[in-house]
Design a protein around this motif. Sequence first.
Motif, PDB file in Angstrom:
ATOM      1  N   ALA A 358       0.832  -1.214   0.000  1.00 46.62           N
ATOM      2  CA  ALA A 358       0.000   0.000   0.000  1.00 46.62           C
ATOM      3  C   ALA A 358       0.862   1.258   0.000  1.00 46.62           C
ATOM      4  O   ALA A 358       0.551   2.239  -0.681  1.00 46.62           O
ATOM      5  CB  ALA A 358      -0.935   0.008   1.204  1.00 46.62           C
ATOM      6  N   GLU A 359       1.949   1.253   0.775  1.00 45.08           N
ATOM      7  CA  GLU A 359       2.664   2.514   1.007  1.00 45.08           C
ATOM      8  C   GLU A 359       3.826   2.758   0.053  1.00 45.08           C
ATOM      9  O   GLU A 359       4.242   3.896  -0.126  1.00 45.08           O
ATOM     10  CB  GLU A 359       3.143   2.576   2.462  1.00 45.08           C
ATOM     11  N   ILE A 360       4.357   1.700  -0.531  1.00 48.15           N
ATOM     12  CA  ILE A 360       5.465   1.917  -1.474  1.00 48.15           C
ATOM     13  C   ILE A 360       4.900   2.474  -2.774  1.00 48.15           C
ATOM     14  O   ILE A 360       3.990   1.910  -3.365  1.00 48.15           O
ATOM     15  CB  ILE A 360       6.205   0.587  -1.740  1.00 48.15           C
ATOM     16  N   ASP A 361       5.460   3.591  -3.211  1.00 46.96           N
ATOM     17  CA  ASP A 361       4.955   4.302  -4.385  1.00 46.96           C
ATOM     18  C   ASP A 361       5.841   3.979  -5.594  1.00 46.96           C
ATOM     19  O   ASP A 361       6.561   4.825  -6.095  1.00 46.96           O
ATOM     20  CB  ASP A 361       4.951   5.807  -4.067  1.00 46.96           C
ATOM     21  N   SER A 362       5.792   2.729  -6.028  1.00 44.89           N
ATOM     22  CA  SER A 362       6.617   2.303  -7.162  1.00 44.89           C
ATOM     23  C   SER A 362       5.739   1.675  -8.229  1.00 44.89           C
ATOM     24  O   SER A 362       4.613   1.259  -7.956  1.00 44.89           O
ATOM     25  CB  SER A 362       7.674   1.297  -6.701  1.00 44.89           C
ATOM     26  N   ALA A 363       6.282   1.599  -9.441  1.00 46.12           N
ATOM     27  CA  ALA A 363       5.503   1.048 -10.553  1.00 46.12           C
ATOM     28  C   ALA A 363       5.077  -0.384 -10.267  1.00 46.12           C
ATOM     29  O   ALA A 363       3.962  -0.783 -10.580  1.00 46.12           O
ATOM     30  CB  ALA A 363       6.324   1.118 -11.840  1.00 46.12           C
TER      31      ALA A 363
ATOM     32  N   GLN B  20      -0.322  10.734   3.037  1.00 41.86           N
ATOM     33  CA  GLN B  20      -1.374  10.357   3.991  1.00 41.86           C
ATOM     34  C   GLN B  20      -2.709  10.161   3.278  1.00 41.86           C
ATOM     35  O   GLN B  20      -3.447   9.230   3.559  1.00 41.86           O
ATOM     36  CB  GLN B  20      -1.549  11.460   5.043  1.00 41.86           C
ATOM     37  N   LEU B  21      -2.995  11.069   2.328  1.00 39.89           N
ATOM     38  CA  LEU B  21      -4.273  10.998   1.609  1.00 39.89           C
ATOM     39  C   LEU B  21      -4.408   9.705   0.822  1.00 39.89           C
ATOM     40  O   LEU B  21      -5.511   9.160   0.693  1.00 39.89           O
ATOM     41  CB  LEU B  21      -4.377  12.159   0.624  1.00 39.89           C
ATOM     42  N   ALA B  22      -3.291   9.227   0.286  1.00 41.73           N
ATOM     43  CA  ALA B  22      -3.347   8.002  -0.515  1.00 41.73           C
ATOM     44  C   ALA B  22      -3.838   6.829   0.329  1.00 41.73           C
ATOM     45  O   ALA B  22      -4.380   5.854  -0.195  1.00 41.73           O
ATOM     46  CB  ALA B  22      -1.969   7.697  -1.112  1.00 41.73           C
ATOM     47  N   MET B  23      -3.628   6.910   1.650  1.00 37.99           N
ATOM     48  CA  MET B  23      -4.034   5.840   2.571  1.00 37.99           C
ATOM     49  C   MET B  23      -5.419   6.090   3.172  1.00 37.99           C
ATOM     50  O   MET B  23      -5.934   5.238   3.897  1.00 37.99           O
ATOM     51  CB  MET B  23      -3.037   5.720   3.734  1.00 37.99           C
TER      52      MET B  23
END
Lengths: 418, 418
Positions: A358-363, B20-23
């Motif tokens: 959820a938290e890792i912002d990768s492709a 934070q918003l993404a979660m």
Amino acid sequence: MSWAAYASQLAGRAKLASRQLAMATSDQKNDWLRRLAELLIERSTEVLSENTVDLNKASEFGLNEAAVDRLRLTPSRLSKMAADLRDVTLLPDPVGEVIESSIRPNGLQIRRVRVPLGVVFFIFESRPNVTVDAASLCIKSGNAVILRGGKEALHSNLALHRVVRDSLIESGLPEHAAQLVESTERDIVGELLKLNGLIDVTIPRGGKSLIERVAREATMPVIKHFDGICHVYVDRSADPEMAVRILKNSKCQRPGVCNAAECVLIHEEIAAKFLPLMERMLVAERVELRGCDRTREFIPTAKVASELDYHTEYLDLILSSKVVESIDAAIDHIDRYGSHHTETIVTADDAAANRFTAEIDSAAVFVNASTRFNDGGELGLGAEIGISTDKFHARGPCGLRELTSYKWVALGSGQIRE
Amino acid sequence: MSWAAYASQLAGRAKLASRQLAMATSDQKNDWLRRLAELLIERSTEVLSENTVDLNKASEFGLNEAAVDRLRLTPSRLSKMAADLRDVTLLPDPVGEVIESSIRPNGLQIRRVRVPLGVVFFIFESRPNVTVDAASLCIKSGNAVILRGGKEALHSNLALHRVVRDSLIESGLPEHAAQLVESTERDIVGELLKLNGLIDVTIPRGGKSLIERVAREATMPVIKHFDGICHVYVDRSADPEMAVRILKNSKCQRPGVCNAAECVLIHEEIAAKFLPLMERMLVAERVELRGCDRTREFIPTAKVASELDYHTEYLDLILSSKVVESIDAAIDHIDRYGSHHTETIVTADDAAANRFTAEIDSAAVFVNASTRFNDGGELGLGAEIGISTDKFHARGPCGLRELTSYKWVALGSGQIRE
């Protein structure tokens, strides 16, 4: 003719061809792919002899042994290219797909229909087979393509392009659906990058300096990734044997590619169990380790990892390493040093897996699998023309569908807006 | 603080808030929307009194009557804004949607999951209600937003932003999820447009010169349209009465907006029947006609249409007109003069409708319906933050889903690549 005029000619012809291609049926495009596969074999003598011209000049360009091998075409490599073309015929044609449809209360029938992007400018430095590969994906998705290869492969690319062009003509598709930039002059790229009215997207594939130049100069959208600084995070609940296996595959299976791992992060609670196993594997695989202080407590032979190491895409048998106190620290490290390309967590804990994905912002984010799976074929796209680390348009591997846009089509019976 | 430092502060805070918003869950976001709707009413006195400050300065900025009306907030307009916010709670949350999933032969479970873009920089010149509208769409889709309104609405926007900020704090969402640029200095926009590492997309909404500036200076992707040069094509098989009704709605219902028609193309075989009916409608609606020679044979009072007319978005009660000899000539005209925004064909012939919808390369193509339907609400998106005439990422109206990207998530059990 000036480079500007040559660029306009190429792009103008591509635009015209793209209009015809957008209307081509799947059968026409697949017939062309099959004819091209045949012609590659029929004309292999011509192609291989032009490839020999390039190979004989390889030393002039200072190519090393690996680069010469990548440049070399052989009868079996041509057969593989022909087989790949036949595989592309089996992929679904994205053009005309109705992405969604609805009927509005006023009776308007709305459809969102997939259409080609238009004209693709594809710049590559790598193997000559990419010429054929890129043409097949662009044209199957209804796009015209302008191909610009590396100078070391010019004669091979010219020969392959002649085969592509002849197959297009024979199949009744527009001759200019695939054009090759027939000069290795650098300025021509700059001129093409100005033509955002004619070229819809540029896809550079090669070294970072090429991609940086394209991103800087392009007036149209670019599908790109600069770096693949990919991470393996070994969670406290990981199976250490599995973690070593995944790290070995991520780092060593093909260290020179963008989805190879460059850094391992280890939860402190598993460091004592995992690091000795890791050391044994790295020694066996001849991987140089550059670690943080805590890594070096367990593996004193490791070099010291600098700040720069964590920012570096080695593309080589070198690995950086850091012991972290929590999954939060791992996520923070990846956020700070990563390139949003590919990361993996090794864990037996579902909550940790969920947080990581959820938290890792990768492709692409993997759980208990090698980073090497971030690839169009492995993720089920069938083929890819590149990998994007941007979030706009397409992210991760780009296949046929990622080479398309859509338009809204609505059928009415005289509706007006109140 | 310099403008560069202020821009970095805004964008840095937005980036943190976006994580934070993404979660945030759908419930959290919808609770916020409802609380904001309440607060708008509770604090209407404050908002209306700041709006009066702007209204009193309107003459300084040289606003005409229509512009003053657009600037004005009233209790009923605030109620409408609150109602719109409640409508956004009813739209599906795009974040977390599994776009597709598959299980690979090696057992890897692949999902393509929708995620927010990150940080949106939204620039607008129009009515102050857009401040609230844009914040609601960006935040519901999990994005942080930096809002930059026009100088004539500064006090209204400041007041509305305070209400937005307070509602965010009360709802436990990050305070910096929506920030307003609290200066109307032009240079701050330039500084923000440099920050492609922090801002994921810029959406300018306003006049052509604003959009051209943003397209020229932005280092990140831009969702935009320059022009709406929209066409109504009256095919030879059209019902002339329906054609007049659709043209009237397309041209006159709201002539100042981007999906209003600017040009009518008439098949020569229907000109004698259609043009007299059209003339009567245009006279009644006080529309100035600028026609080709053949138009003027039927309507001698029409002015002469110049080459420039066909390139012009009037945004006014003016219409250009051309008689064409075939549907091909109509398609060619649109291709040459249009802006790829919205076109419609009036026809009773399915083959003509199919050719028109297939060959016209515009964001929205209608059959027997007004151009005015190219709108997020009318096409079923629920709401829109802008309309794109680009083919990359999103095309046509952009709603919640168009404010998202995706990532690949794959769950394994120790898979490595062979």
